[in-house]
Scaffold this motif. Sequence first.
Motif, PDB file in Angstrom:
ATOM      1  N   GLY A  44      -4.436  -4.929 -16.028  1.00 45.79           N
ATOM      2  CA  GLY A  44      -3.268  -5.528 -16.665  1.00 45.79           C
ATOM      3  C   GLY A  44      -2.462  -6.399 -15.719  1.00 45.79           C
ATOM      4  N   PRO A  45      -1.790  -7.412 -16.233  1.00 45.37           N
ATOM      5  CA  PRO A  45      -1.041  -8.341 -15.388  1.00 45.37           C
ATOM      6  C   PRO A  45       0.185  -7.729 -14.735  1.00 45.37           C
ATOM      7  N   ASP A  46       0.694  -6.622 -15.266  1.00 46.00           N
ATOM      8  CA  ASP A  46       1.885  -5.988 -14.699  1.00 46.00           C
ATOM      9  C   ASP A  46       1.545  -4.962 -13.620  1.00 46.00           C
ATOM     10  N   GLY A  47       0.267  -4.688 -13.457  1.00 48.32           N
ATOM     11  CA  GLY A  47      -0.140  -3.636 -12.539  1.00 48.32           C
ATOM     12  C   GLY A  47      -0.298  -4.107 -11.111  1.00 48.32           C
ATOM     13  N   VAL A  48      -0.582  -3.138 -10.241  1.00 48.69           N
ATOM     14  CA  VAL A  48      -0.846  -3.419  -8.826  1.00 48.69           C
ATOM     15  C   VAL A  48      -1.973  -2.506  -8.375  1.00 48.69           C
ATOM     16  N   ARG A  66      -1.210   1.650  -6.052  1.00 52.87           N
ATOM     17  CA  ARG A  66      -1.830   1.594  -7.376  1.00 52.87           C
ATOM     18  C   ARG A  66      -0.796   1.959  -8.436  1.00 52.87           C
ATOM     19  N   GLY A  67      -0.763   1.178  -9.532  1.00 54.42           N
ATOM     20  CA  GLY A  67       0.111   1.515 -10.639  1.00 54.42           C
ATOM     21  C   GLY A  67      -0.070   0.540 -11.784  1.00 54.42           C
ATOM     22  N   GLN A  68       0.182   1.016 -12.985  1.00 54.04           N
ATOM     23  CA  GLN A  68       0.001   0.190 -14.175  1.00 54.04           C
ATOM     24  C   GLN A  68       1.149  -0.780 -14.405  1.00 54.04           C
ATOM     25  N   ASP A  69       2.318  -0.510 -13.815  1.00 50.56           N
ATOM     26  CA  ASP A  69       3.494  -1.345 -14.067  1.00 50.56           C
ATOM     27  C   ASP A  69       4.373  -1.342 -12.821  1.00 50.56           C
ATOM     28  N   ARG A  70       4.555  -2.513 -12.220  1.00 49.89           N
ATOM     29  CA  ARG A  70       5.359  -2.617 -11.008  1.00 49.89           C
ATOM     30  C   ARG A  70       6.811  -2.197 -11.216  1.00 49.89           C
ATOM     31  N   GLN A  94      -5.300  11.145  -9.874  1.00 53.08           N
ATOM     32  CA  GLN A  94      -4.134  10.272  -9.876  1.00 53.08           C
ATOM     33  C   GLN A  94      -4.015   9.334 -11.075  1.00 53.08           C
ATOM     34  N   ARG A  95      -5.111   9.031 -11.752  1.00 50.45           N
ATOM     35  CA  ARG A  95      -5.066   7.967 -12.753  1.00 50.45           C
ATOM     36  C   ARG A  95      -3.946   8.144 -13.785  1.00 50.45           C
ATOM     37  N   PRO A  96      -3.714   9.340 -14.355  1.00 47.56           N
ATOM     38  CA  PRO A  96      -2.594   9.489 -15.299  1.00 47.56           C
ATOM     39  C   PRO A  96      -1.227   9.226 -14.658  1.00 47.56           C
ATOM     40  N   LEU A  97      -1.069   9.599 -13.388  1.00 47.88           N
ATOM     41  CA  LEU A  97       0.206   9.359 -12.705  1.00 47.88           C
ATOM     42  C   LEU A  97       0.520   7.874 -12.629  1.00 47.88           C
ATOM     43  N   GLU A  98      -0.526   7.052 -12.528  1.00 49.64           N
ATOM     44  CA  GLU A  98      -0.338   5.621 -12.355  1.00 49.64           C
ATOM     45  C   GLU A  98       0.243   4.946 -13.595  1.00 49.64           C
ATOM     46  N   GLU A  99       0.265   5.631 -14.727  1.00 53.12           N
ATOM     47  CA  GLU A  99       0.888   5.083 -15.925  1.00 53.12           C
ATOM     48  C   GLU A  99       2.411   5.162 -15.856  1.00 53.12           C
ATOM     49  N   TYR A 100       2.926   6.061 -15.010  1.00 49.81           N
ATOM     50  CA  TYR A 100       4.366   6.316 -14.970  1.00 49.81           C
ATOM     51  C   TYR A 100       4.999   6.052 -13.602  1.00 49.81           C
ATOM     52  N   PHE A 101       4.168   5.966 -12.564  1.00 50.15           N
ATOM     53  CA  PHE A 101       4.657   5.733 -11.213  1.00 50.15           C
ATOM     54  C   PHE A 101       3.727   4.747 -10.510  1.00 50.15           C
ATOM     55  N   THR A 102       4.268   3.990  -9.578  1.00 47.27           N
ATOM     56  CA  THR A 102       3.431   3.256  -8.635  1.00 47.27           C
ATOM     57  C   THR A 102       3.177   4.179  -7.453  1.00 47.27           C
ATOM     58  N   MET A 103       1.909   4.502  -7.229  1.00 45.96           N
ATOM     59  CA  MET A 103       1.529   5.514  -6.238  1.00 45.96           C
ATOM     60  C   MET A 103       1.100   4.845  -4.943  1.00 45.96           C
ATOM     61  N   VAL A 104       1.724   5.248  -3.847  1.00 45.65           N
ATOM     62  CA  VAL A 104       1.417   4.689  -2.525  1.00 45.65           C
ATOM     63  C   VAL A 104       0.916   5.808  -1.617  1.00 45.65           C
ATOM     64  N   HIS A 105      -0.242   5.586  -1.031  1.00 46.47           N
ATOM     65  CA  HIS A 105      -0.813   6.499  -0.039  1.00 46.47           C
ATOM     66  C   HIS A 105      -1.130   5.714   1.223  1.00 46.47           C
ATOM     67  N   TYR A 106      -1.199   6.419   2.339  1.00 47.93           N
ATOM     68  CA  TYR A 106      -1.655   5.769   3.564  1.00 47.93           C
ATOM     69  C   TYR A 106      -2.419   6.769   4.416  1.00 47.93           C
ATOM     70  N   ASP A 107      -3.427   6.267   5.111  1.00 48.12           N
ATOM     71  CA  ASP A 107      -4.146   7.085   6.087  1.00 48.12           C
ATOM     72  C   ASP A 107      -3.334   7.096   7.378  1.00 48.12           C
ATOM     73  N   GLN A 108      -2.872   8.273   7.771  1.00 53.34           N
ATOM     74  CA  GLN A 108      -2.030   8.393   8.959  1.00 53.34           C
ATOM     75  C   GLN A 108      -2.812   8.055  10.227  1.00 53.34           C
ATOM     76  N   ARG A 109      -2.089   7.825  11.301  1.00 52.58           N
ATOM     77  CA  ARG A 109      -2.783   7.580  12.575  1.00 52.58           C
ATOM     78  C   ARG A 109      -3.668   8.776  12.888  1.00 52.58           C
ATOM     79  N   GLY A 110      -4.865   8.497  13.344  1.00 48.35           N
ATOM     80  CA  GLY A 110      -5.827   9.551  13.634  1.00 48.35           C
ATOM     81  C   GLY A 110      -6.574  10.052  12.417  1.00 48.35           C
TER      82      GLY A 110
END
Length: 365
Positions: A44-48, A66-70, A94-110
């Motif tokens: 979708g165009p509103d997603g990320v 990741r998220g369906q709506d910015r 996570q996929r259902p969460l992405e409908e209601y939140f923009t989810m950000v994860h990161y691989d920590q150092r190491g």
Amino acid sequence: MVRRIALALLLCGLAIAPGRAQTPADDDAARARAVVADLMRIPGPDGVQETYRHPVNGLDHWISIRGQDRANPVVLFVHGGPASPTIPSLWQFQRPLEEYFTMVHYDQRGAGKTWREDHSEALGETLRIQTYVDDLVAIAEHVRAKLGKQRLVLVAHSWGTIPAMHAALARPDLFHAYVGIGQVVNVRENERLSLAYGLEEARRRGNAEAVREMEALLPYPGDAPLTRDRIVAARKWPQHYGGMAAHRDETNLWYYGAARLSPDYDAQDRAALSAGSLFSLERLLDEFVQVDFTGVREFPIPVVMFMGRHDYTTPSQITADWLEQVDAPFKRGVWFERSAHMVPWEEPGKTLVSLLEVVRPLVRE
């Protein structure tokens, strides 16, 4: 636990040796990853949907957004471990969460893909709790600017709750609320209660071998140093009796095997999971075993704890007791009756509902 993780990664076929000829199983895994990738695609165009590297305190970190709506609230998720990144397993829950939140994860150092960027001895010297706190704050600032948000919801799991608690205390202006999952409050008390649970279960079930092994560790943790070998030995039977994942004696296949189907992780990334775990834990262990938040009596932002009823990796009663005595603008404990330590994976539906009913109302843009 590190040895078990490394063994699990090998048993699940996550580490593919460089130069090894492709097999039919590899072809099947590649096709399966393509299916998962298509399922996880956000058209979708509103997603990320981005996975990229970003410089943080002298090291490129890998970030997933990741998220369906910015326009949705942003959740910054701090993974456990040390060095157990969530990016390779987020497709599991996570996929259902992405409908209601923009989810950000990161691989920590190491950890994971970030470990591949740099795992030099010089980088190893930076593996201190405060460095992880500084990294988290810098990533929060980056995400705020990138997504145009004033504040984020900070969610952390297991080891990740340690830098996340420090970050919330130091920079409450960055966050709407803090959500701890498998919260670490007092490591030595965690270890004591975990072994006590395993010993009680072994006696109840008449497992003489397990009783003998655990009784040999007593008094635990006692006054002796909490070494990696002692922790591995002490956690063996509590985890076997469901203290990591409720009513399961292993998490190796479904959790540690998740990267095998992740579209975000290639063979070298999968091999880095085990290597990063060994690299990180040995450098963080001395600090880790001294962690104790029981003296924190005031919390500057709303705090919510997701607590697995069967969690004997970070026993939830310690978290419930801490939550009872802390003073915060808002506080709530949510019990997950069918979970142990791996709440989002074990009860993804209740995780979503709890975020919507308890946490989403705390977001004030």
